[in-house]
Design a protein around this motif. Sequence first.
Motif, PDB file in Angstrom:
ATOM      1  N   LEU A  67     -18.447  16.364 -21.747  1.00 40.40           N
ATOM      2  CA  LEU A  67     -19.870  16.708 -21.809  1.00 40.40           C
ATOM      3  C   LEU A  67     -20.472  16.428 -23.181  1.00 40.40           C
ATOM      4  O   LEU A  67     -21.653  16.689 -23.406  1.00 40.40           O
ATOM      5  CB  LEU A  67     -20.078  18.182 -21.436  1.00 40.40           C
ATOM      6  N   ASN A  68     -19.663  15.909 -24.079  1.00 36.69           N
ATOM      7  CA  ASN A  68     -20.134  15.620 -25.436  1.00 36.69           C
ATOM      8  C   ASN A  68     -21.071  14.416 -25.444  1.00 36.69           C
ATOM      9  O   ASN A  68     -20.932  13.498 -24.648  1.00 36.69           O
ATOM     10  CB  ASN A  68     -18.921  15.363 -26.336  1.00 36.69           C
ATOM     11  N   ALA A  69     -22.008  14.402 -26.392  1.00 36.99           N
ATOM     12  CA  ALA A  69     -22.977  13.301 -26.492  1.00 36.99           C
ATOM     13  C   ALA A  69     -22.277  11.967 -26.733  1.00 36.99           C
ATOM     14  O   ALA A  69     -22.717  10.923 -26.234  1.00 36.99           O
ATOM     15  CB  ALA A  69     -23.972  13.585 -27.612  1.00 36.99           C
ATOM     16  N   VAL A  70     -21.172  11.985 -27.482  1.00 38.97           N
ATOM     17  CA  VAL A  70     -20.430  10.745 -27.750  1.00 38.97           C
ATOM     18  C   VAL A  70     -19.898  10.169 -26.444  1.00 38.97           C
ATOM     19  O   VAL A  70     -19.935   8.951 -26.217  1.00 38.97           O
ATOM     20  CB  VAL A  70     -19.274  10.997 -28.741  1.00 38.97           C
ATOM     21  N   CYS A  71     -19.407  11.033 -25.562  1.00 36.85           N
ATOM     22  CA  CYS A  71     -18.872  10.580 -24.277  1.00 36.85           C
ATOM     23  C   CYS A  71     -19.982  10.028 -23.385  1.00 36.85           C
ATOM     24  O   CYS A  71     -19.780   9.068 -22.644  1.00 36.85           O
ATOM     25  CB  CYS A  71     -18.146  11.728 -23.581  1.00 36.85           C
ATOM     26  N   ARG A  72     -21.148  10.626 -23.463  1.00 33.95           N
ATOM     27  CA  ARG A  72     -22.275  10.134 -22.662  1.00 33.95           C
ATOM     28  C   ARG A  72     -22.675   8.723 -23.100  1.00 33.95           C
ATOM     29  O   ARG A  72     -22.999   7.872 -22.285  1.00 33.95           O
ATOM     30  CB  ARG A  72     -23.477  11.078 -22.814  1.00 33.95           C
ATOM     31  N   GLU A  73     -22.640   8.502 -24.403  1.00 33.05           N
ATOM     32  CA  GLU A  73     -23.094   7.218 -24.949  1.00 33.05           C
ATOM     33  C   GLU A  73     -21.989   6.169 -24.954  1.00 33.05           C
ATOM     34  O   GLU A  73     -22.221   5.005 -24.630  1.00 33.05           O
ATOM     35  CB  GLU A  73     -23.615   7.426 -26.374  1.00 33.05           C
ATOM     36  N   ASN A  74     -20.765   6.569 -25.340  1.00 31.26           N
ATOM     37  CA  ASN A  74     -19.645   5.632 -25.474  1.00 31.26           C
ATOM     38  C   ASN A  74     -18.411   6.213 -24.774  1.00 31.26           C
ATOM     39  O   ASN A  74     -17.484   6.681 -25.432  1.00 31.26           O
ATOM     40  CB  ASN A  74     -19.340   5.375 -26.951  1.00 31.26           C
ATOM     41  N   PRO A  75     -18.390   6.177 -23.447  1.00 25.39           N
ATOM     42  CA  PRO A  75     -17.343   6.894 -22.707  1.00 25.39           C
ATOM     43  C   PRO A  75     -15.999   6.189 -22.653  1.00 25.39           C
ATOM     44  O   PRO A  75     -15.932   4.956 -22.592  1.00 25.39           O
ATOM     45  CB  PRO A  75     -17.939   6.994 -21.295  1.00 25.39           C
ATOM     46  N   PRO A  76     -14.896   6.963 -22.672  1.00 30.15           N
ATOM     47  CA  PRO A  76     -13.582   6.412 -22.315  1.00 30.15           C
ATOM     48  C   PRO A  76     -13.618   5.924 -20.865  1.00 30.15           C
ATOM     49  O   PRO A  76     -14.594   6.163 -20.152  1.00 30.15           O
ATOM     50  CB  PRO A  76     -12.637   7.611 -22.485  1.00 30.15           C
ATOM     51  N   SER A  77     -12.558   5.274 -20.431  1.00 31.44           N
ATOM     52  CA  SER A  77     -12.557   4.716 -19.073  1.00 31.44           C
ATOM     53  C   SER A  77     -12.697   5.825 -18.032  1.00 31.44           C
ATOM     54  O   SER A  77     -12.312   6.972 -18.256  1.00 31.44           O
ATOM     55  CB  SER A  77     -11.276   3.923 -18.822  1.00 31.44           C
ATOM     56  N   LEU A  78     -13.241   5.455 -16.879  1.00 31.77           N
ATOM     57  CA  LEU A  78     -13.412   6.423 -15.787  1.00 31.77           C
ATOM     58  C   LEU A  78     -12.069   6.980 -15.329  1.00 31.77           C
ATOM     59  O   LEU A  78     -11.924   8.188 -15.114  1.00 31.77           O
ATOM     60  CB  LEU A  78     -14.103   5.738 -14.609  1.00 31.77           C
ATOM     61  N   GLU A 115     -15.830   2.120 -11.992  1.00 30.07           N
ATOM     62  CA  GLU A 115     -15.161   1.692 -13.225  1.00 30.07           C
ATOM     63  C   GLU A 115     -15.703   0.353 -13.700  1.00 30.07           C
ATOM     64  O   GLU A 115     -16.028  -0.521 -12.906  1.00 30.07           O
ATOM     65  CB  GLU A 115     -13.650   1.585 -12.978  1.00 30.07           C
ATOM     66  N   ARG A 116     -15.791   0.202 -15.036  1.00 33.73           N
ATOM     67  CA  ARG A 116     -16.200  -1.064 -15.636  1.00 33.73           C
ATOM     68  C   ARG A 116     -15.012  -1.692 -16.341  1.00 33.73           C
ATOM     69  O   ARG A 116     -14.006  -1.043 -16.592  1.00 33.73           O
ATOM     70  CB  ARG A 116     -17.334  -0.831 -16.646  1.00 33.73           C
ATOM     71  N   ASP A 117     -15.154  -2.965 -16.693  1.00 32.44           N
ATOM     72  CA  ASP A 117     -14.083  -3.644 -17.425  1.00 32.44           C
ATOM     73  C   ASP A 117     -13.974  -3.126 -18.854  1.00 32.44           C
ATOM     74  O   ASP A 117     -12.918  -3.204 -19.469  1.00 32.44           O
ATOM     75  CB  ASP A 117     -14.339  -5.164 -17.472  1.00 32.44           C
ATOM     76  N   THR A 118     -15.089  -2.606 -19.373  1.00 36.53           N
ATOM     77  CA  THR A 118     -15.150  -2.165 -20.759  1.00 36.53           C
ATOM     78  C   THR A 118     -15.193  -0.643 -20.842  1.00 36.53           C
ATOM     79  O   THR A 118     -15.869   0.017 -20.050  1.00 36.53           O
ATOM     80  CB  THR A 118     -16.407  -2.726 -21.455  1.00 36.53           C
ATOM     81  N   CYS A 119     -14.450  -0.106 -21.799  1.00 37.42           N
ATOM     82  CA  CYS A 119     -14.525   1.319 -22.096  1.00 37.42           C
ATOM     83  C   CYS A 119     -14.680   1.465 -23.601  1.00 37.42           C
ATOM     84  O   CYS A 119     -14.740   0.471 -24.323  1.00 37.42           O
ATOM     85  CB  CYS A 119     -13.269   2.048 -21.611  1.00 37.42           C
ATOM     86  N   TYR A 120     -14.764   2.690 -24.089  1.00 37.48           N
ATOM     87  CA  TYR A 120     -14.904   2.926 -25.521  1.00 37.48           C
ATOM     88  C   TYR A 120     -13.784   3.838 -26.019  1.00 37.48           C
ATOM     89  O   TYR A 120     -13.427   4.817 -25.352  1.00 37.48           O
ATOM     90  CB  TYR A 120     -16.249   3.585 -25.840  1.00 37.48           C
ATOM     91  N   LYS A 121     -13.261   3.489 -27.175  1.00 36.66           N
ATOM     92  CA  LYS A 121     -12.379   4.393 -27.904  1.00 36.66           C
ATOM     93  C   LYS A 121     -13.113   4.804 -29.170  1.00 36.66           C
ATOM     94  O   LYS A 121     -13.667   3.943 -29.871  1.00 36.66           O
ATOM     95  CB  LYS A 121     -11.048   3.722 -28.252  1.00 36.66           C
ATOM     96  N   LEU A 133     -15.650   2.015 -30.517  1.00 34.21           N
ATOM     97  CA  LEU A 133     -15.391   0.590 -30.306  1.00 34.21           C
ATOM     98  C   LEU A 133     -15.315   0.273 -28.817  1.00 34.21           C
ATOM     99  O   LEU A 133     -14.605   0.954 -28.065  1.00 34.21           O
ATOM    100  CB  LEU A 133     -14.072   0.187 -30.960  1.00 34.21           C
ATOM    101  N   ALA A 134     -16.044  -0.754 -28.405  1.00 39.06           N
ATOM    102  CA  ALA A 134     -15.909  -1.244 -27.033  1.00 39.06           C
ATOM    103  C   ALA A 134     -14.607  -2.019 -26.937  1.00 39.06           C
ATOM    104  O   ALA A 134     -14.329  -2.896 -27.755  1.00 39.06           O
ATOM    105  CB  ALA A 134     -17.096  -2.136 -26.681  1.00 39.06           C
ATOM    106  N   GLU A 135     -13.794  -1.663 -25.946  1.00 36.48           N
ATOM    107  CA  GLU A 135     -12.520  -2.340 -25.718  1.00 36.48           C
ATOM    108  C   GLU A 135     -12.379  -2.653 -24.239  1.00 36.48           C
ATOM    109  O   GLU A 135     -13.084  -2.080 -23.407  1.00 36.48           O
ATOM    110  CB  GLU A 135     -11.345  -1.462 -26.171  1.00 36.48           C
ATOM    111  N   ASN A 136     -11.457  -3.536 -23.901  1.00 34.15           N
ATOM    112  CA  ASN A 136     -11.182  -3.797 -22.498  1.00 34.15           C
ATOM    113  C   ASN A 136     -10.236  -2.746 -21.937  1.00 34.15           C
ATOM    114  O   ASN A 136      -9.324  -2.294 -22.642  1.00 34.15           O
ATOM    115  CB  ASN A 136     -10.591  -5.189 -22.306  1.00 34.15           C
TER     116      ASN A 136
END
Length: 334
Positions: A67-78, A115-121, A133-136
């Motif tokens: 529920l964090n704003a970081v997750c909303r904007e740059n989420p880890p994979s689904l 799910e998308r091909d890209t997630c964020y760490k 960072l956007a990663e595959n």
Amino acid sequence: MNETQHVTVEEEQNIIDNTRKQVTHIFQVNFFAMCLLNTFPWDLLDRELKSAKTSDVILEILDKTCLNAVCRENPPSLKYRRLFLRELIKRHERLEAEPLDALYEALGEVMCAQERDTCYKTYLLPTGDAVSLAENVAVISEGTTGLVTWDAALYMAEWALENNHIFKNKTVLELGSGVGLTGIVVCRSLSPTKYIFSDCHPTVLQRLRDNVTNCLTNHHCNSVPVCVEQQDWQNVTDEQLQRIQADTIIAADVVYDPDIISCLVKLLARVFDMFQESHPDVYIASTVRNPQTYDCFKTELEKAGLKHDIIKDAVTQVFPYNRVSTIEMIKIRA
């Protein structure tokens, strides 16, 4: 006597509060870096749940992660968020407490999404600043491994934070930047004069440009001039090297394929030959997965007349990753 008892109770409450903060912080850091779920301190969470006899710590973790704003904007994979939430629910159900609507609502949201091909760490710097960072999602994608962050890059970023003098007010060239973690940390923390990111794979370069734009160019705290260049080590020209005039050259996790080792070594030999009077400092960090390949790299250095020193200084771990693997940092010299 009563005063002593009061102080003791207060101290115990402080310990409880600090333990909870520690647990929620570790969960947040590990979640955003997409660490393996079995590396989370679930035993500490279970203890906290039993001692507190409430679900508050679960809600705090939920608030700091999904529920964090970081997750909303740059989420880890689904997939990762689904597994994480299911594990949180499993731990909460052991309490035999009332179900938490917020937990099930969060799970329902990710179950319905695609799910998308890209997630964020996202990695948290010692300042508390976040680098997303956007990663595959896949480790190997489009014929390259350069679309994810590797452990040696994390290690080199940590080493850089403890060796400010090598980067501050220096022009830095990074070879094989990948998604850009090391360089972004250096630029956000260490004030180089200029930073040149480089890679050769077109897809990696586009991802690198996007990450540099999001984390540096468009970031309010960054004032370091940066650029992203396509560099095939076989085809780097003398003009390019003269134009860059690097004071420091770094690379992380680039010694993994025998086919590219000779190209890397030849490039480094050219650099030392071109700048004999004021040659740059050159540092390479490697995860030693295959000792034979790594030995081949050192042999090629020797053949090219280059020496190396192993840097054995202890490096404080800042980011969550597995340090069981052997990571070696070397300084190369003529």
